[in-house]
Enzyme design. Structure first.
Site, PDB file in Angstrom:
ATOM      1  N   HIS A 142      11.250  45.635   7.006  1.00 37.64           N
ATOM      2  CA  HIS A 142      11.909  44.350   7.252  1.00 37.64           C
ATOM      3  C   HIS A 142      10.921  43.187   7.102  1.00 37.64           C
ATOM      4  CE1 HIS A 142      15.581  46.126   9.562  1.00 37.64           C
ATOM      5  NE2 HIS A 142      15.332  46.751   8.421  1.00 37.64           N
ATOM      6  N   GLU A 202      10.180  40.665   8.949  1.00 34.01           N
ATOM      7  CA  GLU A 202       9.369  40.329  10.120  1.00 34.01           C
ATOM      8  C   GLU A 202       8.184  41.289  10.251  1.00 34.01           C
ATOM      9  OE1 GLU A 202      12.649  40.904   9.848  1.00 34.01           O
ATOM     10  OE2 GLU A 202      13.708  40.176  11.607  1.00 34.01           O
ATOM     11  N   CYS A 230      16.063  42.660  14.066  1.00 39.29           N
ATOM     12  CA  CYS A 230      16.634  43.924  14.565  1.00 39.29           C
ATOM     13  C   CYS A 230      15.780  44.417  15.744  1.00 39.29           C
ATOM     14  CB  CYS A 230      16.674  44.965  13.446  1.00 39.29           C
ATOM     15  SG  CYS A 230      15.058  45.688  13.102  1.00 39.29           S
TER      16      CYS A 230
HETATM   17  N1  LIG Z   1      16.143  40.759  10.708  1.00 41.19           N
HETATM   18  C1  LIG Z   1      16.254  41.534   9.605  1.00 41.19           C
HETATM   19  C2  LIG Z   1      17.403  42.272   9.375  1.00 41.19           C
HETATM   20  C3  LIG Z   1      17.484  43.034   8.228  1.00 41.19           C
HETATM   21  N2  LIG Z   1      16.455  43.035   7.349  1.00 41.19           N
HETATM   22  C4  LIG Z   1      16.605  43.749   6.077  1.00 41.19           C
HETATM   23  C5  LIG Z   1      16.852  45.191   6.034  1.00 41.19           C
HETATM   24  C6  LIG Z   1      17.676  45.383   4.788  1.00 41.19           C
HETATM   25  O1  LIG Z   1      16.822  45.349   3.635  1.00 41.19           O
HETATM   26  C7  LIG Z   1      18.545  44.154   4.794  1.00 41.19           C
HETATM   27  C8  LIG Z   1      19.849  44.346   5.516  1.00 41.19           C
HETATM   28  O2  LIG Z   1      20.739  44.924   4.636  1.00 41.19           O
HETATM   29  P1  LIG Z   1      22.322  44.891   4.868  1.00 41.19           P
HETATM   30  O3  LIG Z   1      22.641  45.920   5.912  1.00 41.19           O
HETATM   31  O4  LIG Z   1      22.723  43.508   5.311  1.00 41.19           O
HETATM   32  O5  LIG Z   1      22.898  45.241   3.522  1.00 41.19           O
HETATM   33  O6  LIG Z   1      17.765  43.189   5.456  1.00 41.19           O
HETATM   34  C9  LIG Z   1      15.322  42.302   7.593  1.00 41.19           C
HETATM   35  O7  LIG Z   1      14.381  42.273   6.780  1.00 41.19           O
HETATM   36  N3  LIG Z   1      15.237  41.577   8.739  1.00 41.19           N
HETATM   37 ZN    ZN Z   2      13.965  44.523  11.553  1.00 36.59          ZN
END
Ligand SMILES: Nc1ccn([C@H]2C[C@H](O)[C@@H](COP(=O)(O)O)O2)c(=O)n1
Ligand code: ZN
Length: 162
Positions: A80, A82, A106
């Site tokens: 992710h 962060e 998350c």
């Molecule tokens: N705070 C966040 C939340 C999610 N991510 C990333 C992880 C995945 O690559 C994407 C989420 O995919 P989705 O379920 O919306 O198709 O975003 C993050 O980097 N930071």
């Molecule tokens: Zn995350």
């Protein structure tokens, strides 16, 4: 004598802008997330976006959201934004830093944010609000004394020709 320019961007616009621009590096076809970590005196310390770990090819690993086999989805492989921003930091400590992110963290990133000493999270979108992951993040942030609040959009549009 010329007067000072008055329409310069604010600190919040600057840092959220950098976070959103960083997200544009993401290869995720569904959600691009960007992050910018800033010191208490408004110096950019690190940036990150969601992507695969070093050495894992964007062409060979899956970007699927769903699949019978979890190993054929992106969720088990992506780092992710962060966590990437925290891990990309090459300085000493992130104690007391602020984190700008385009999507609410998350629960796994919340743990890393807390443990790294970051004390404030400014987020843009919260499209997964109400999920157990986001609820757990909020519970942990509250317990650990990490402040979080939404970025207040100003409506300013910035066009960059590249
Ligand atoms: N705070 C966040 C939340 C999610 N991510 C990333 C992880 C995945 O690559 C994407 C989420 O995919 P989705 O379920 O919306 O198709 O975003 C993050 O980097 N930071
Ligand atoms: Zn995350």
């Amino acid at each position: 004598m010329a007067n000072k320019r008055e329409d310069y961007i604010s600190w919040d616009e600057y840092f959220m802008g950098v976070a959103i621009l960083s997200g544009q590096r993401s290869k995720d076809p569904n959600t691009q997330v960007g992050c910018c970590i800033v010191s208490q005196d408004n110096k950019i310390l690190s940036m990150g976006y969601n992507g695969l770990p070093t050495g894992c090819s964007d062409e060979e690993f899956p970007w699927n959201r769903e699949g019978e086999d979890p190993l054929e989805t992106k969720y088990v492989y992506t780092v992710h934004s962060e966590l990437n921003a925290i891990l990309n930091y090459r300085g000493g400590s992130l104690e007391g830093a602020k984190l700008y992110v385009s999507l609410f963290p998350c629960n796994e990133c919340a743990k890393a944010i807390i443990q790294s000493g970051i004390k404030e999270v400014i987020y843009d979108c919260n499209k997964y609000k109400g999920t157990p992951s986001v609820a757990a993040s909020m519970r942990m942030f509250d317990a650990a004394g990490v402040k979080y609040h939404p970025y207040k959009r100003t409506g300013r549009k910035i066009e960059i020709e590249l």
